[in-house]
Motif scaffolding. Structure first.
Motif, PDB file in Angstrom:
ATOM      1  N   THR A  45      17.841  41.560   8.412  1.00 44.81           N
ATOM      2  CA  THR A  45      17.194  40.622   7.491  1.00 44.81           C
ATOM      3  C   THR A  45      15.897  40.113   8.104  1.00 44.81           C
ATOM      4  OG1 THR A  45      19.341  39.893   6.647  1.00 44.81           O
ATOM      5  CG2 THR A  45      17.461  38.442   6.231  1.00 44.81           C
ATOM      6  N   GLY A  94      21.325  36.654  11.244  1.00 34.84           N
ATOM      7  CA  GLY A  94      22.079  35.862  10.267  1.00 34.84           C
ATOM      8  C   GLY A  94      22.891  34.741  10.898  1.00 34.84           C
ATOM      9  N   SER A 138      13.085  27.974   9.470  1.00 39.36           N
ATOM     10  CA  SER A 138      13.026  29.187   8.652  1.00 39.36           C
ATOM     11  C   SER A 138      12.464  28.766   7.298  1.00 39.36           C
ATOM     12  CB  SER A 138      14.428  29.790   8.486  1.00 39.36           C
ATOM     13  OG  SER A 138      15.303  28.846   7.897  1.00 39.36           O
ATOM     14  N   TRP A 163      16.332  38.933  11.828  1.00 41.89           N
ATOM     15  CA  TRP A 163      17.307  37.872  12.116  1.00 41.89           C
ATOM     16  C   TRP A 163      18.713  38.412  11.890  1.00 41.89           C
ATOM     17  CZ3 TRP A 163      19.523  34.112   8.207  1.00 41.89           C
ATOM     18  CH2 TRP A 163      20.260  33.089   8.833  1.00 41.89           C
ATOM     19  N   VAL A 220      13.052  37.272   8.240  1.00 39.58           N
ATOM     20  CA  VAL A 220      12.861  35.856   7.936  1.00 39.58           C
ATOM     21  C   VAL A 220      11.441  35.455   8.321  1.00 39.58           C
ATOM     22  CG1 VAL A 220      13.595  33.498   8.519  1.00 39.58           C
ATOM     23  CG2 VAL A 220      15.299  35.288   8.256  1.00 39.58           C
ATOM     24  N   GLU A 264      19.063  30.623  14.576  1.00 42.84           N
ATOM     25  CA  GLU A 264      18.137  29.834  13.757  1.00 42.84           C
ATOM     26  C   GLU A 264      17.876  28.474  14.409  1.00 42.84           C
ATOM     27  OE1 GLU A 264      17.716  28.309   9.100  1.00 42.84           O
ATOM     28  OE2 GLU A 264      19.540  29.325   9.756  1.00 42.84           O
ATOM     29  N   LYS A 291      16.260  30.493   0.662  1.00 46.21           N
ATOM     30  CA  LYS A 291      16.472  29.677   1.860  1.00 46.21           C
ATOM     31  C   LYS A 291      17.735  30.154   2.583  1.00 46.21           C
ATOM     32  CE  LYS A 291      13.287  26.344   1.866  1.00 46.21           C
ATOM     33  NZ  LYS A 291      12.378  26.172   3.005  1.00 46.21           N
ATOM     34  N   THR A 292      17.751  29.975   3.893  1.00 45.49           N
ATOM     35  CA  THR A 292      18.977  30.242   4.649  1.00 45.49           C
ATOM     36  C   THR A 292      20.002  29.162   4.283  1.00 45.49           C
ATOM     37  OG1 THR A 292      18.311  28.854   6.511  1.00 45.49           O
ATOM     38  CG2 THR A 292      17.660  31.186   6.589  1.00 45.49           C
ATOM     39  N   LYS A 293      21.267  29.410   4.606  1.00 49.23           N
ATOM     40  CA  LYS A 293      22.327  28.439   4.307  1.00 49.23           C
ATOM     41  C   LYS A 293      22.014  27.076   4.924  1.00 49.23           C
ATOM     42  CE  LYS A 293      25.239  30.848   1.821  1.00 49.23           C
ATOM     43  NZ  LYS A 293      25.481  30.463   0.395  1.00 49.23           N
ATOM     44  N   ILE A 345      13.903  33.701   3.395  1.00 47.38           N
ATOM     45  CA  ILE A 345      14.167  35.137   3.498  1.00 47.38           C
ATOM     46  C   ILE A 345      13.399  35.761   2.331  1.00 47.38           C
ATOM     47  CG2 ILE A 345      15.939  36.927   3.420  1.00 47.38           C
ATOM     48  CD1 ILE A 345      17.949  34.671   4.292  1.00 47.38           C
TER      49      ILE A 345
END
Length: 478
Positions: free
Chosen positions: A470, A431, A447, A429, A472, A436, A202-204, A450
């Motif tokens: 990256t 980042g 999202s 992406w 996504v 996002e 998962k993204t942050k 990743i």
């Protein structure tokens, strides 16, 4: 069987997917609404699916050293406050108990939305030395989250799940466990439920409150919306430090341990319904189906039919999860429709002429195909058919996922792809969380992850045009 003989109470799946889903849940007697707003009653047939998931998963967990335990459903507010990100993430969903025995409580108690805080408190008492590690604990329980919009199995205020919480000597060991459990989830969903998954991080922005890293298995439903089917979290020392989970290491020095958490829930029942169902209703993979085959005797009043079919049923029931439908108040046609709507993988029809010829008729729920099989070969053919259906259902989902996965190079293409095809959209992406957020704002898509399997689609981010390395996957979600 013509279209006019479908179960008429079920809404067309292509016309109103949400209504179709609710119809299937209720008509197949999986669950029902209760007087407690936002909470469902899981009926025996629905609970049997959960038991099959639970039994399969529990066996897999124990194979890798996990043991079951149980923690209180009530958590003191002071515990919840110990991990700042965690409490902020769950605050809007928490239900509080303020009165007990008719008296105001000195401290509010929350009904567990998840058990990281309680588990961590107890682990801090149980860990003293590196010899006490790892702790590989899991509990099967209920949790309560004050969801504003609910839908049976997918999102209800109270639901059933398992939550694993492990403590380790090193970061490397904890990370290894995080990914190990994710792989087990993928196996459960793909092998048992016949649904292909997308694995990744998962993204942050989308990760679990209090985690350093969150990993996910994502699944795609019939309508092209994504469902997060299971998650596994690496906490590092985010909980061990505030909760004082310390141990004496091999050099005799005190240090903080490393922690993980992972869970799947009754939302998987929703995944099975939405990934496999059709206009006839529920469609269950044989491995998870509470009833794998139903035997329907035809012309039961004829001499010897009931006795012989009962004998055949008793033999098959030793090997398969069977149902013998000898109801005398409804026609064979009604029974056929009824069991199709409930998703039973195979129907066995045996009448006087079949018995005379030494045969049975087998009908597949997934394709509707019929075949005549000799009674002598019935058991073997039924086993082969179960395997064939399980594989075919997985492949059908896989084909749909491929058809509903597209690539986009610009924000306009993301919008267009989601409007025309729904499903997954793959992009590069940069980042940056602003990009996002922009995609979510204009498309309603999150999202998903990743992916571990990265592809280099282009050099630039579709939103800002800056360098991106990256990939996504995006999608609208349940």
């Amino acid at each position: 069987m013509g279209k006019e003989e479908f179960v008429k109470e079920i809404t067309n799946i292509e016309e109103d997917f949400a209504k179709w889903y609710t119809d299937v849940v209720r008509k197949a007697e999986l669950a029902d609404y209760t007087d407690t707003k936002g909470c469902i009653a899981i009926r025996p047939y629905g609970y049997a699916i959960w038991e099959n998931i639970q039994n399969y998963a529990d066996r897999k967990f124990k194979e890798v050293g996990v043991t079951n335990l149980y923690m209180p459903v009530l958590i003191p507010e002071s515990l919840l406050q110990k991990e700042k990100d965690h409490v902020e993430g769950f605050a809007p969903e928490v239900a509080w108990v303020t009165i007990g025995g008719g008296e105001d409580l000195e401290e509010r108690l929350c009904i567990r939305p998840t058990s990281e805080t309680m588990m961590s408190t107890m682990y801090s008492k149980w860990v003293r030395s590196w010899r006490d590690l790892p702790i590989l604990g899991n509990q099967w329980c209920n949790v309560l989250r004050w969801e504003k919009e609910t839908r049976p199995f997918l999102r209800s205020r109270e639901f059933l799940w398992q939550e694993g919480h492990t403590v380790h000597e090193t970061a490397e060991e904890a990370r290894e466990r995080t990914l190990m459990m994710l792989d087990i989830y993928a196996e459960i969903i793909e092998d048992l439920l016949a649904i292909p998954v997308l694995k990744g991080r998962k993204t942050k922005k989308e990760q679990f409150a209090g985690a350093e890293e969150t990993y996910t298995v994502e699944s795609l439903m019939h309508d092209g919306r994504a469902l997060q089917a299971g998650t596994s979290h690496y906490f590092g020392q985010n909980f061990t430090k505030p909760f004082e989970i310390k141990f004496q290491n091999r050099e005799g020095k005190e240090e903080y341990a490393y922690q993980t958490s992972w869970g799947i829930s009754t939302r998987l029942i929703g995944a099975v319904i939405m990934a496999h169902g059709d206009n006839r209703g529920l469609k269950l993979p044989p491995k998870v189906a509470p009833i794998q085959a139903v035997l329907i005797p035809i012309a039961m009043h004829k001499e010897g039919v009931l006795e012989k079919t009962t004998e055949i049923y008793n033999k098959l029931n030793k090997k398969f999860r069977m149902k013998f439908d000898d109801r005398d108040n409804c026609s064979p046609g009604f029974k056929f429709n009824d069991w199709e709507m409930r998703g039973v993988p195979v129907r066995i029809e045996i009448g006087p002429k079949d018995l005379e010829a030494g045969n049975a008729v087998l009908v597949r729920r997934d394709t509707g195909e019929k075949e005549i099989v000799s009674l002598d070969n019935l058991e073997n053919r039924l086993e082969e058919l179960m395997n064939d259906i399980q594989v075919a259902m997985y492949k059908e989902c896989q084909k749909r996922r491929e058809e509903k996965t597209t690539i986009a190079y610009t924000l306009e293409e993301i919008i267009k792809n989601l409007e025309e095809n729904q499903g997954y959209v793959k992009t590069m992406w940069c980042g940056n969380v602003e990009c996002e957020n922009k995609i979510k704002e204009v498309t309603g898509a999150h999202s998903r992850c990743i992916p571990f399997s990265q592809e280099h689609l282009s050099d630039t981010c579709p939103v800002c045009g800056k360098k991106a390395d990256t990939m996504v996957v995006w999608g609208r979600q349940y």
